[in-house]
Design an enzyme around this catalytic site. Sequence first.
Site, PDB file in Angstrom:
ATOM      1  N   LYS A  84       0.822  -1.220   0.000  1.00 15.57           N
ATOM      2  CA  LYS A  84       0.000   0.000   0.000  1.00 15.57           C
ATOM      3  C   LYS A  84       0.850   1.261   0.000  1.00 15.57           C
ATOM      4  O   LYS A  84       0.501   2.232  -0.669  1.00 15.57           O
ATOM      5  CB  LYS A  84      -0.969   0.003   1.179  1.00 15.57           C
ATOM      6  N   LYS A  98      -2.415 -10.957  -7.553  1.00 13.18           N
ATOM      7  CA  LYS A  98      -3.774 -11.143  -7.025  1.00 13.18           C
ATOM      8  C   LYS A  98      -4.783 -10.247  -7.746  1.00 13.18           C
ATOM      9  O   LYS A  98      -4.464  -9.106  -8.077  1.00 13.18           O
ATOM     10  CB  LYS A  98      -3.740 -10.779  -5.532  1.00 13.18           C
ATOM     11  N   LYS A 151      -9.821  -5.322  -6.470  1.00 12.99           N
ATOM     12  CA  LYS A 151     -10.903  -4.431  -6.886  1.00 12.99           C
ATOM     13  C   LYS A 151     -10.400  -3.013  -7.137  1.00 12.99           C
ATOM     14  O   LYS A 151     -11.092  -2.205  -7.731  1.00 12.99           O
ATOM     15  CB  LYS A 151     -12.047  -4.440  -5.868  1.00 12.99           C
TER      16      LYS A 151
HETATM   17  P1  TYM Z   1     -10.896  -6.648   1.389  1.00 16.52           P
HETATM   18  O1  TYM Z   1     -12.041  -5.685   1.411  1.00 16.52           O
HETATM   19  O2  TYM Z   1      -9.667  -6.273   0.663  1.00 16.52           O
HETATM   20  O3  TYM Z   1     -11.365  -8.037   0.810  1.00 16.52           O
HETATM   21  C1  TYM Z   1     -12.515  -8.699   1.315  1.00 16.52           C
HETATM   22  C2  TYM Z   1     -12.276 -10.195   1.333  1.00 16.52           C
HETATM   23  O4  TYM Z   1     -11.977 -10.682   0.018  1.00 16.52           O
HETATM   24  C3  TYM Z   1     -10.782 -11.447   0.049  1.00 16.52           C
HETATM   25  N1  TYM Z   1     -10.083 -11.270  -1.243  1.00 16.52           N
HETATM   26  C4  TYM Z   1      -9.808 -12.257  -2.090  1.00 16.52           C
HETATM   27  N2  TYM Z   1     -10.032 -13.578  -2.040  1.00 16.52           N
HETATM   28  C5  TYM Z   1      -9.617 -14.335  -3.086  1.00 16.52           C
HETATM   29  N3  TYM Z   1      -8.997 -13.810  -4.180  1.00 16.52           N
HETATM   30  C6  TYM Z   1      -8.741 -12.493  -4.275  1.00 16.52           C
HETATM   31  N4  TYM Z   1      -8.136 -12.004  -5.353  1.00 16.52           N
HETATM   32  C7  TYM Z   1      -9.161 -11.651  -3.204  1.00 16.52           C
HETATM   33  N5  TYM Z   1      -9.064 -10.319  -2.975  1.00 16.52           N
HETATM   34  C8  TYM Z   1      -9.626 -10.104  -1.765  1.00 16.52           C
HETATM   35  C9  TYM Z   1      -9.987 -10.888   1.210  1.00 16.52           C
HETATM   36  O5  TYM Z   1      -9.033 -11.803   1.677  1.00 16.52           O
HETATM   37  C10 TYM Z   1     -11.081 -10.617   2.202  1.00 16.52           C
HETATM   38  O6  TYM Z   1     -11.416 -11.790   2.919  1.00 16.52           O
HETATM   39  N6  TYM Z   1      -8.669  -6.217   5.827  1.00 16.52           N
HETATM   40  C11 TYM Z   1      -9.801  -6.821   5.150  1.00 16.52           C
HETATM   41  C12 TYM Z   1     -11.123  -6.413   5.719  1.00 16.52           C
HETATM   42  C13 TYM Z   1     -11.288  -6.629   7.183  1.00 16.52           C
HETATM   43  C14 TYM Z   1     -11.522  -7.881   7.827  1.00 16.52           C
HETATM   44  C15 TYM Z   1     -11.653  -7.582   9.209  1.00 16.52           C
HETATM   45  C16 TYM Z   1     -11.636  -9.184   7.344  1.00 16.52           C
HETATM   46  C17 TYM Z   1     -11.278  -5.672   8.158  1.00 16.52           C
HETATM   47  N7  TYM Z   1     -11.507  -6.242   9.355  1.00 16.52           N
HETATM   48  C18 TYM Z   1     -11.882  -8.593  10.138  1.00 16.52           C
HETATM   49  C19 TYM Z   1     -11.872 -10.202   8.290  1.00 16.52           C
HETATM   50  C20 TYM Z   1     -11.986  -9.893   9.657  1.00 16.52           C
HETATM   51  C21 TYM Z   1      -9.754  -6.399   3.692  1.00 16.52           C
HETATM   52  O7  TYM Z   1      -9.127  -5.448   3.334  1.00 16.52           O
HETATM   53  O8  TYM Z   1     -10.547  -7.104   2.888  1.00 16.52           O
END
Ligand code: TYM
Length: 332
Positions: A114, A196, A199
């Site tokens: 990031k 990866k 979004k």
């Molecule tokens: P975020 O918003 O980036 O992504 C949400 C979820 O999607 C999964 N993910 C993926 N899985 C498979 N392939 C991919 N290319 C891919 N890109 C994203 C992420 O692993 C995630 O599960 N920090 C977290 C949000 C968060 C969170 C939490 C998650 C904040 N607090 C507590 C679990 C528990 C995040 O940025 O997710």
Amino acid sequence: MEEKKTIFSGVQPSGTPSIGNYLGAIKNMSAMQDGYRSIYCIVDMHAISVRQEPAELREKTMKLLALYLACGIDPAKSVIFVQSHVSAHAELAWVLNTLTYVGELNRMTQYKDKIAKHSDNINAGLLNYPILMASDILLYNTDIVPVGQDQKQHLELSRTLAERFNSRYSPTFTVPEPFIPKVGAKIMSLSEPTKKMSKSDENENAFISMTDDEATIMRKLKRAVTDSDTEIKYTSSKPGVSNLLTIYSLCEGITIKQAEERFCGCGYEELKEKTAESVIKILKPIQQRQKEILLDKEYMRVVLTEGAQKAENIARKTLSKVYRKVGFVSRT
Ligand code: TYM
């Protein structure tokens, strides 16, 4: 009767979720809600660690709520809420800040990625991001956290902080386990399949968004990078083909092996077209439901108000316990 275990997960309302978010996390969040006490959060406080346009953030938050509901996350079974509605998340994060070493945060690969991407805005929130995530999880005595592969390191820090607090004071937090699916934990970019799928990728052709229409999905998948060979096989030397097989098998509900068999003797063109068709088959009804839900503002408001109340009740109890243990004087 044995008490149900607790699962907690969250998604950031930054950008429109991709099929990576869906296949890696949201799909499992929906599937797991029957067997567990499930708590699902829209993590708007995490989202502002990169610059957001305020009106857009509000809109994306509501769209993500509608997406959760459209994917089958049911407010009658799960607690659904917005992170900023429950102030205990920020409060516990402060306490956990005092238990976290800067070196532990500096090592995080997502932080390094990031700061490379947002070199004009290296704010303290980016560094402290995993502490807020730990407080999300620990406030609810979470047993299991369904996430994609990219969150594994953050989950490890959550575990470390739970153990550290428990041993410095007394047993307080449940030490959470990640639930990372065997297939789909890391859906790859369509244009650079060793990276990866994200979004927030600048190249729109690299990801399929949950709101892409049929023609867009077909076009993006037809342009997906594969290789110069012709064999359809799941192997590390064919990241593009393996990624398409993964997406196809998850959308069809079959194993990778079965997917390979279905494409035996076919060309890449057919793999791409059939994958696009199976993605469309999954996304179309979700998109339709999401549109309908977005029209019902009153329903969404009720879901959020009730969700925040339920989350607040659990989180407050944990926070009071923590405040007592660290030595804060009670207000009453
Ligand atoms: P975020 O918003 O980036 O992504 C949400 C979820 O999607 C999964 N993910 C993926 N899985 C498979 N392939 C991919 N290319 C891919 N890109 C994203 C992420 O692993 C995630 O599960 N920090 C977290 C949000 C968060 C969170 C939490 C998650 C904040 N607090 C507590 C679990 C528990 C995040 O940025 O997710």
